[in-house]
Scaffold this motif. Structure first.
Motif, mmCIF file in Angstrom:
data_model
loop_
_atom_site.group_PDB
_atom_site.id
_atom_site.type_symbol
_atom_site.label_atom_id
_atom_site.label_comp_id
_atom_site.label_asym_id
_atom_site.label_seq_id
_atom_site.Cartn_x
_atom_site.Cartn_y
_atom_site.Cartn_z
ATOM 1 N N LEU A 74 -14.510 -4.574 3.869
ATOM 2 C CA LEU A 74 -15.398 -5.146 2.845
ATOM 3 C C LEU A 74 -15.124 -6.625 2.604
ATOM 4 O O LEU A 74 -15.866 -7.297 1.885
ATOM 5 N N GLY A 75 -14.032 -7.133 3.183
ATOM 6 C CA GLY A 75 -13.705 -8.545 3.033
ATOM 7 C C GLY A 75 -12.952 -8.892 1.777
ATOM 8 O O GLY A 75 -12.886 -10.062 1.384
ATOM 9 N N THR A 76 -12.359 -7.891 1.130
ATOM 10 C CA THR A 76 -11.645 -8.139 -0.132
ATOM 11 C C THR A 76 -10.132 -8.161 0.037
ATOM 12 O O THR A 76 -9.409 -8.322 -0.936
ATOM 13 N N ARG A 77 -9.659 -7.978 1.278
ATOM 14 C CA ARG A 77 -8.217 -7.981 1.521
ATOM 15 C C ARG A 77 -7.958 -8.385 2.971
ATOM 16 O O ARG A 77 -8.733 -8.018 3.858
ATOM 17 N N PRO A 78 -6.877 -9.130 3.235
ATOM 18 C CA PRO A 78 -6.545 -9.500 4.620
ATOM 19 C C PRO A 78 -6.278 -8.246 5.452
ATOM 20 O O PRO A 78 -5.876 -7.206 4.932
ATOM 21 N N ARG A 79 -6.484 -8.377 6.765
ATOM 22 C CA ARG A 79 -6.296 -7.220 7.630
ATOM 23 C C ARG A 79 -4.815 -6.891 7.808
ATOM 24 O O ARG A 79 -3.998 -7.762 8.040
ATOM 25 N N GLU A 80 -4.519 -5.606 7.677
ATOM 26 C CA GLU A 80 -3.184 -5.096 7.969
ATOM 27 C C GLU A 80 -3.336 -3.991 8.990
ATOM 28 O O GLU A 80 -3.958 -2.975 8.734
ATOM 29 N N ARG A 81 -2.799 -4.167 10.161
ATOM 30 C CA ARG A 81 -2.949 -3.187 11.230
ATOM 31 C C ARG A 81 -2.084 -1.950 10.981
ATOM 32 O O ARG A 81 -1.085 -2.007 10.285
ATOM 33 N N GLU A 82 -2.501 -0.858 11.635
ATOM 34 C CA GLU A 82 -1.759 0.407 11.581
ATOM 35 C C GLU A 82 -1.516 0.876 10.141
ATOM 36 O O GLU A 82 -0.399 1.173 9.741
ATOM 37 N N THR A 83 -2.604 0.870 9.351
ATOM 38 C CA THR A 83 -2.472 1.345 7.971
ATOM 39 C C THR A 83 -2.919 2.798 7.860
ATOM 40 O O THR A 83 -3.606 3.180 6.929
ATOM 41 N N ALA A 84 -2.531 3.587 8.848
ATOM 42 C CA ALA A 84 -2.938 4.995 8.865
ATOM 43 C C ALA A 84 -2.256 5.760 7.739
ATOM 44 O O ALA A 84 -1.206 5.356 7.259
#
Length: 285
Positions: A74-84
């Motif tokens: 949604l563009g409200t937070r920076p991307r964090e990979r592997e947030t499973a």
């Protein structure tokens, strides 16, 4: 000064761009990604082109499959990979929900399946089910779509292995003969969906469209076989496909009415009947 409409347009475009990034990272086609998140491919295409918005539930499924944060989409937070999630089920939570829904429909019938039953089968809460599929109708439609996509993919794989149209037709007959537990489960779902088609519900219309595609597949095989000379000259592919699919439907319904050891005998009889019919009416003498 940017208007609310302008901000919404920018936000939609940004979300679409981030979803494209997730699809690219997955290394699969757009259609395959749609299958994985149990979404109509045309809806995914329209959302990516900006002519419709992703729903919250769709974004939840995309985030689950891409193992990213829904807020990043949604563009409200920076991307964090592997947030499973801490407990990662095979194929992701949405597919687990859909598979269990299909199993429950096959076992108990379309109208008997409740969201609470699905949650119990997935060892999760009803709230978690609604996070991915807000309403029961949407969930049931997704389950039917997944079932159809799986059947189509399995059929395409087997047809690709055939040497000619006659071998393709034998493959189709084998796939439609309910021998295994999976095949019987698939047929049980189809039988329920025919009733929905008769009532002209949304799910019923989806099933009717799928059945039209299935009959066209048989028609194409028959047309191809006539051209190859492996089927009788002058055969009418459309009429022959209509007759053959109707025969398959009737025989499969009989097989499903039999349980226990007799079901295997009934399936063998169905396969022999279809093979005999094809030999005497379709194959070139």
């Amino acid at each position: 000064m940017e208007t609310d409409e302008g901000r919404a347009s920018t936000s939609t475009a940004g979300t679409a761009a981030r979803v494209r990034e997730v699809i690219a990272d997955a290394g699969v086609s757009q259609r395959e990604f749609a299958r994985r998140i149990v979404m109509d491919p045309s809806k995914l295409s329209r959302a990516l082109s900006g002519t419709r918005r992703f729903t919250v539930a769709e974004l939840a499924r995309i985030a689950d499959e891409g193992r990213v944060d829904a807020d990043w989409l949604l563009g409200t937070r920076p991307r964090e990979r592997e947030t499973a999630p801490a407990v990662r089920v095979e194929g992701g939570r949405p597919l687990q929900i859909v598979r269990e829904t299909v199993r429950l429909i096959a076992e108990h019938g379309f109208h008997a399946v409740r969201v609470a039953d699905i949650a119990r089968a997935c060892a999760t809460s009803s709230a978690a089910i609604h996070y991915h599929f807000p309403g029961r109708a949407e969930l049931l439609e997704a389950a039917v779509r997944w079932c159809m996509d799986e059947d189509t993919a399995r059929r395409a794989t087997h047809l690709a292995e055939a040497d000619d149209a006659a071998a393709e037709l034998r493959q189709l007959i084998a796939l439609q003969t309910p021998r295994t537990a999976q095949q019987r489960r698939q047929w049980a779902v189809w039988l329920d969906l025919w009733a929905e088609a008769a009532r002209s519900t949304a799910v019923g219309r989806l099933h009717s469209e799928y059945y039209r595609q299935w009959r066209e597949t048989v028609t194409d095989v028959l047309r191809r076989g006539a051209g190859q000379g492996v089927f009788r000259a002058g055969i009418d592919p459309h009429a022959a496909a209509l007759t053959l699919t109707a025969l398959i439907d009737g025989l499969a319904t009989h097989v499903l009415s039999v349980s226990g050891p007799e079901s295997a005998t009934a399936a063998d009889a169905m396969h022999r009947t279809l093979t005999t019919y094809v030999t005497h009416t379709i194959l070139a003498p």
